[in-house]
Design an enzyme around this catalytic site. Structure first.
Site, short mmCIF file in Angstrom:
data_model
loop_
_atom_site.label_atom_id
_atom_site.label_comp_id
_atom_site.label_asym_id
_atom_site.label_seq_id
_atom_site.Cartn_x
_atom_site.Cartn_y
_atom_site.Cartn_z
N CYS A 142 0.81 -1.22 0.00
CA CYS A 142 0.00 0.00 0.00
C CYS A 142 0.84 1.27 0.00
O CYS A 142 0.31 2.36 -0.23
CB CYS A 142 -0.93 -0.01 1.21
SG CYS A 142 -1.99 -1.48 1.28
N ASN B 276 -10.22 -1.01 -0.33
CA ASN B 276 -8.77 -0.92 -0.24
C ASN B 276 -8.17 -1.53 -1.51
O ASN B 276 -8.25 -2.73 -1.73
CB ASN B 276 -8.29 -1.67 1.00
CG ASN B 276 -6.78 -1.62 1.18
OD1 ASN B 276 -6.03 -1.25 0.27
ND2 ASN B 276 -6.32 -2.00 2.36
N HIS C 71 -3.80 6.77 2.13
CA HIS C 71 -4.14 5.43 1.63
C HIS C 71 -5.55 5.09 2.08
O HIS C 71 -5.91 5.28 3.25
CB HIS C 71 -3.13 4.43 2.16
CG HIS C 71 -3.55 3.00 2.00
ND1 HIS C 71 -4.04 2.49 0.81
CD2 HIS C 71 -3.56 1.96 2.88
CE1 HIS C 71 -4.33 1.23 0.98
NE2 HIS C 71 -4.06 0.87 2.21
#
Length: 344
Positions: free
Chosen positions: A122, A300, A269
């Site tokens: 990420c 996500n 993020h």
């Protein structure tokens, strides 16, 4: 005395264009609830996620990347043959070699651009953006395409109550090029490898080798061998993200010489809306700062999450060209990267 000639790059670099691609299929929480014991209210309250996008067979890592990169190049007004490098951050391209970036560079129509993949989870977009900035300033490439892309639906255990609802698919891309003034601030990045086991792949690919101990392989409820998936210790990750990443975000602001009142946009993020809210509060950002909340409808998407969120903010008009944005990615590794950028 060195005989090597000095590099002749640009004094600074900036993001010139952004593009995103989300798969056509929208998956609501109700679909996830078919395989886990939970509720729509629980998922929303814990993560903020309402829907996510899942790719079909044609929406490959390469195909999604080409769509996002093409949009970013068009927005930047840059022709593919001007691109000197293509950097792709992904953990869901399942061919060890060659790098998917080489295929993307060729299909974009670049003139033999340097091309490579990186794996930083990420945090990958921030890592790739930093590399691109360095190439432009150093002079090894005038324009660089940076892509964050994931098909995390391929790495999701739909029977894992802790993670089944989290992940989505998509690609986000930016074009980085020369600038007469700073457009990408210093990067604050790093990793905490002693915590690398809190976000990991459930099973090593080595365990699938012929002759290995098959009894170690996980089985689904029907007794079939499961494909490797991403697993995490949710509470540990949450605490780390909230407390440690707030410090990193502040360091990035300080390194760029930007105060909270000078910030226009915050693009963290898109892992969890509760983490986003906690970071916003801890950083004491003014209410005038626009906050990316793409996690609600995209989930996500790991390396793709920041450029996808950036693209949506620009597309909806919530953020505008020239805005000053703080971006921070964090996740598996545990790796992180934060910087301040000027939006294209």
């Amino acid at each position: 005395m060195s005989k090597i000639k000095p590099s002749k790059g640009s004094p600074y670099a900036r993001i010139l264009g952004v593009g995103g691609y989300r798969p056509a299929r929208v998956v609501p929480n109700e679909v996830i609830l078919e395989t886990i014991d939970s509720s729509d209210e629980w998922i929303r309250s814990r993560s903020g996620i309402r829907t996510r996008h899942w790719a079909n067979d044609e929406e490959t890592v390469s195909a999604m990347s080409l769509e996002a990169a093409g949009k970013a190049l068009a927005a930047a007004g840059i022709a593919a043959e001007q691109v000197g490098a293509v950097v792709v951050s992904t953990v869901s391209h399942f061919e060890q070699t060659p790098a998917v970036a080489t295929e993307i560079a060729a299909k974009l129509g670049t003139d033999r651009a340097a091309a490579f993949d990186i794996s930083a989870g990420c945090a990958g977009f921030g890592y790739a953006l930093t590399l691109a900035k360095g190439m432009v300033v150093e002079g090894s490439a005038e324009y660089v395409v940076v892509i964050g892309v994931e098909r995390l639906s391929d790495l999701t255990d739909l029977e894992d109550r802790a993670t089944a609802f989290l992940f989505g698919d998509g690609a986000g891309a930016v074009v980085v090029g020369p600038s007469d003034e700073p457009g990408i601030g210093p990067t604050v990045w790093g990793s905490e490898g002693d915590k690398s086991d809190v976000i990991k792949q459930t099973v090593s690919w080595n365990d699938y080798r012929v002759g290995s101990e098959l009894a170690r392989l996980p089985l689904d409820s029907a007794g079939r061998v499961k494909f490797p998936a991403i697993t995490q210790e949710g509470q540990t990750v949450f605490r780390w993200a909230v407390f440690e990443m707030a410090k990193v975000a502040q360091q990035a602001l300080d390194a760029a010489g930007i105060g909270p009142d000078e910030l226009d946009v915050f693009i963290p993020h898109q892992a969890n809306e509760r983490i986003i809210d906690s970071l916003f509060k801890t950083l004491k950002l003014p209410e005038t700062v626009t906050v990316a909340r793409d996690v609600r409808t995209t989930g996500n998407t790991s390396a793709a999450s920041i450029p996808l969120a950036m693209d949506r903010l620009m597309e909806t008009g919530e953020a505008k060209s020239g805005d000053t944005a703080l971006v921070i990615g964090f996740g598996a590794g545990l790796a992180y990267a934060a910087t301040v950028v000027t939006l294209p």
